[in-house]
Design a protein around this motif. Structure first.
Motif, PDB file in Angstrom:
ATOM      1  N   ARG A 142       0.808  -1.229   0.000  1.00 56.29           N
ATOM      2  CA  ARG A 142       0.000   0.000   0.000  1.00 56.29           C
ATOM      3  C   ARG A 142       0.836   1.271   0.000  1.00 56.29           C
ATOM      4  NH1 ARG A 142      -5.112  -0.680   3.778  1.00 56.29           N
ATOM      5  NH2 ARG A 142      -5.394  -2.925   3.737  1.00 56.29           N
ATOM      6  N   ASP A 143       2.174   1.108  -0.030  1.00 57.55           N
ATOM      7  CA  ASP A 143       3.043   2.279   0.026  1.00 57.55           C
ATOM      8  C   ASP A 143       3.297   2.786  -1.397  1.00 57.55           C
ATOM      9  OD1 ASP A 143       5.047   4.098   0.231  1.00 57.55           O
ATOM     10  OD2 ASP A 143       6.365   2.860   1.487  1.00 57.55           O
ATOM     11  N   PRO A 144       2.729   3.949  -1.748  1.00 54.40           N
ATOM     12  CA  PRO A 144       2.876   4.451  -3.121  1.00 54.40           C
ATOM     13  C   PRO A 144       4.336   4.599  -3.545  1.00 54.40           C
ATOM     14  CG  PRO A 144       1.437   5.892  -1.814  1.00 54.40           C
ATOM     15  CD  PRO A 144       1.995   4.874  -0.865  1.00 54.40           C
ATOM     16  N   ASP A 145       5.242   4.808  -2.574  1.00 57.09           N
ATOM     17  CA  ASP A 145       6.662   4.984  -2.921  1.00 57.09           C
ATOM     18  C   ASP A 145       7.320   3.676  -3.349  1.00 57.09           C
ATOM     19  OD1 ASP A 145       6.494   7.633  -2.336  1.00 57.09           O
ATOM     20  OD2 ASP A 145       7.115   7.391  -0.242  1.00 57.09           O
ATOM     21  N   ARG A 146       6.677   2.539  -3.061  1.00 48.29           N
ATOM     22  CA  ARG A 146       7.320   1.264  -3.395  1.00 48.29           C
ATOM     23  C   ARG A 146       6.622   0.510  -4.512  1.00 48.29           C
ATOM     24  NH1 ARG A 146      10.055  -1.409   1.744  1.00 48.29           N
ATOM     25  NH2 ARG A 146      11.010  -2.579   0.048  1.00 48.29           N
ATOM     26  N   ILE A 147       5.668   1.201  -5.140  1.00 49.50           N
ATOM     27  CA  ILE A 147       4.871   0.529  -6.157  1.00 49.50           C
ATOM     28  C   ILE A 147       5.727   0.023  -7.332  1.00 49.50           C
ATOM     29  CG2 ILE A 147       4.127   2.713  -7.268  1.00 49.50           C
ATOM     30  CD1 ILE A 147       1.904  -0.345  -6.918  1.00 49.50           C
TER      31      ILE A 147
ATOM     32  N   VAL B  67     -13.999  -2.783  -8.545  1.00 46.85           N
ATOM     33  CA  VAL B  67     -14.267  -2.351  -7.168  1.00 46.85           C
ATOM     34  C   VAL B  67     -13.485  -3.258  -6.212  1.00 46.85           C
ATOM     35  CG1 VAL B  67     -16.555  -1.469  -7.803  1.00 46.85           C
ATOM     36  CG2 VAL B  67     -16.373  -3.760  -6.850  1.00 46.85           C
ATOM     37  N   GLY B  68     -13.571  -2.968  -4.905  1.00 47.64           N
ATOM     38  CA  GLY B  68     -12.841  -3.764  -3.916  1.00 47.64           C
ATOM     39  C   GLY B  68     -11.457  -3.178  -3.663  1.00 47.64           C
ATOM     40  N   GLY B  69     -10.913  -3.478  -2.487  1.00 48.11           N
ATOM     41  CA  GLY B  69      -9.655  -2.873  -2.053  1.00 48.11           C
ATOM     42  C   GLY B  69      -8.468  -3.156  -2.953  1.00 48.11           C
ATOM     43  N   THR B  70      -8.365  -4.390  -3.452  1.00 47.89           N
ATOM     44  CA  THR B  70      -7.194  -4.742  -4.262  1.00 47.89           C
ATOM     45  C   THR B  70      -7.195  -4.018  -5.611  1.00 47.89           C
ATOM     46  OG1 THR B  70      -6.972  -6.833  -3.104  1.00 47.89           O
ATOM     47  CG2 THR B  70      -5.934  -6.709  -5.266  1.00 47.89           C
ATOM     48  N   SER B  71      -8.371  -3.618  -6.069  1.00 50.06           N
ATOM     49  CA  SER B  71      -8.447  -2.851  -7.318  1.00 50.06           C
ATOM     50  C   SER B  71      -7.750  -1.502  -7.188  1.00 50.06           C
ATOM     51  CB  SER B  71      -9.913  -2.621  -7.713  1.00 50.06           C
ATOM     52  OG  SER B  71     -10.522  -3.839  -8.040  1.00 50.06           O
ATOM     53  N   ALA B  72      -7.474  -1.089  -5.944  1.00 50.95           N
ATOM     54  CA  ALA B  72      -6.851   0.220  -5.722  1.00 50.95           C
ATOM     55  C   ALA B  72      -5.398   0.250  -6.176  1.00 50.95           C
ATOM     56  CB  ALA B  72      -6.934   0.597  -4.242  1.00 50.95           C
ATOM     57  N   ILE B  73      -4.784  -0.909  -6.323  1.00 49.82           N
ATOM     58  CA  ILE B  73      -3.342  -0.888  -6.636  1.00 49.82           C
ATOM     59  C   ILE B  73      -3.108  -0.239  -8.008  1.00 49.82           C
ATOM     60  CG2 ILE B  73      -3.136  -3.215  -7.656  1.00 49.82           C
ATOM     61  CD1 ILE B  73      -0.528  -3.440  -5.876  1.00 49.82           C
ATOM     62  N   ASP B  74      -2.137   0.646  -8.015  1.00 43.09           N
ATOM     63  CA  ASP B  74      -1.823   1.424  -9.216  1.00 43.09           C
ATOM     64  C   ASP B  74      -1.337   0.523 -10.338  1.00 43.09           C
ATOM     65  OD1 ASP B  74      -2.255   4.039  -9.399  1.00 43.09           O
ATOM     66  OD2 ASP B  74      -0.213   4.698  -8.928  1.00 43.09           O
ATOM     67  N   GLY B  75      -1.930   0.629 -11.502  1.00 41.69           N
ATOM     68  CA  GLY B  75      -1.441  -0.106 -12.667  1.00 41.69           C
ATOM     69  C   GLY B  75      -2.224  -1.375 -12.956  1.00 41.69           C
ATOM     70  N   ILE B  76      -3.073  -1.795 -12.013  1.00 45.29           N
ATOM     71  CA  ILE B  76      -3.851  -3.031 -12.206  1.00 45.29           C
ATOM     72  C   ILE B  76      -4.750  -2.908 -13.440  1.00 45.29           C
ATOM     73  CG2 ILE B  76      -5.769  -2.376 -10.650  1.00 45.29           C
ATOM     74  CD1 ILE B  76      -5.822  -5.303  -9.683  1.00 45.29           C
TER      75      ILE B  76
END
Ligand SMILES: Nc1ncnc2c1ncn2[C@@H]1O[C@H](COP(=O)(O)OP(=O)(O)OP(=O)(O)O)[C@@H](O)[C@H]1O
Ligand SMILES: [Mg+2]
Length: 275
Positions: A197-202, A235-244
């Motif tokens: 969840r750390d945007p700096d480590r995506i 939708v859903g929490g995992t969909s939040a990941i950048d680039g998915i």
């Protein structure tokens, strides 16, 4: 992006802000519609006014639901009660009614268990909807594929004319992303969850999770089969990941719509359905 989703984004961002910085007091005397979302990773209590404008939302982590079933009834009851009391303190009055939702495909007695949790916490349950329909309400969609990538599972629901016509749930979700990150970096699952969840480590972790996202894409492809689906709503929490969204678009060939705050779409849709 269609007009409804753009509007939904404005509302979703408001709710995210309310979760991060909940007001101490809300002086509001009108009707409150509440929604309880009992998820595998998070339990959310959201409240909207009669015009469906968000008033407040509270989120608590919990492991009381697994594979779409309430596995810890007392634990679930405690968390919902706690959120109800907290919300009532902020509004300085009782909140009587709530809606709740069940994963698609949940049957009779299991639906009753979800309902009993919310009732046991002190609400009168006005409505029990299925999760993808709740999401569709908020997004203002009548057709398309709602893909809910949560903690433990990915739910695929196909909507036509505002109705869910097909649904499936497969055991791939955020915990599987954690597993590959933990394995790849040689760290604990808990640490992996934080790093994810750390945007700096995506940039560092994204290549590791691509195979899991590709698996999710193949699950989508396998299920939409004969339906003439064009658009996927994430939708859903995992969909939040950048680039998915880019990986899914490439592997499915479908148009992917990703609202902001994917974690909050279903909870807010549930509150809107409290009528
Ligand atoms: N910013 C983020 N980036 C990546 N993953 C995230 C982010 N925020 C939350 N998650 C993941 O989302 C998952 C929880 O999502 P959600 O609350 O939608 O699941 P749930 O409804 O509790 O579970 P399920 O739908 O499987 O029953 C967790 O695995 C969490 O790690
Ligand atoms: Mg969920």
């Amino acid at each position: 992006m269609n007009k409804f989703v753009a509007n939904a984004n404005i509302v979703l961002n408001e709710v995210a802000e309310l979760i991060d910085n909940p007001p101490q007091k809300i002086d509001y005397q009108g009707e409150i519609k509440a929604g309880v979302d009992l998820g595998t990773a998070n339990l959310v209590l959201a409240a909207v006014d009669k015009d469906n404008k968000p008033l407040l939302a509270l989120c608590e982590p919990g492991t009381v639901v697994r594979d779409g079933l309430v596995v810890d009834y007392i634990g679930a009851l405690k968390i919902v009660k706690k959120m109800k009391i907290k919300m009532e303190a902020i509004f300085n009055r009782e909140i009587k009614y709530a809606a709740t939702a069940v994963p698609p495909g949940t049957g009779g007695r299991d639906i009753d268990t979800f309902k009993n949790v919310v009732q046991g916490a002190g609400f009168t349950v006005k409505n029990v909807v299925d999760e993808p329909s709740a999401a569709a309400t908020l997004l203002g969609i009548e057709r398309g594929v709602v893909v809910d990538i949560g903690g433990g599972t990915t739910g695929i629901s196909i909507l036509e004319d505002g109705k869910v016509v097909y649904t499936a749930d497969e055991a791939t979700g955020g915990t599987h992303l954690n597993l590959v990150i933990a394995g790849g970096l040689g760290i604990s699952i808990e640490k992996a969850e934080k790093i994810k969840r750390d945007p700096d480590r995506i940039d560092e972790i994204f290549p590791m999770v691509i195979p899991v996202i590709e698996k999710i894409a193949s699950i989508i492809n396998n299920h939409i089969g004969k339906y003439k689906a064009e658009t996927v709503y994430l939708v859903g929490g995992t969909s939040a990941i950048d680039g998915i969204e880019e990986v899914l678009a490439k592997k499915t060939g479908l148009k992917i719509v990703k609202p902001s705050q994917t974690l909050l779409v279903t909870p807010l849709g549930i509150a809107i359905n409290c009528e």
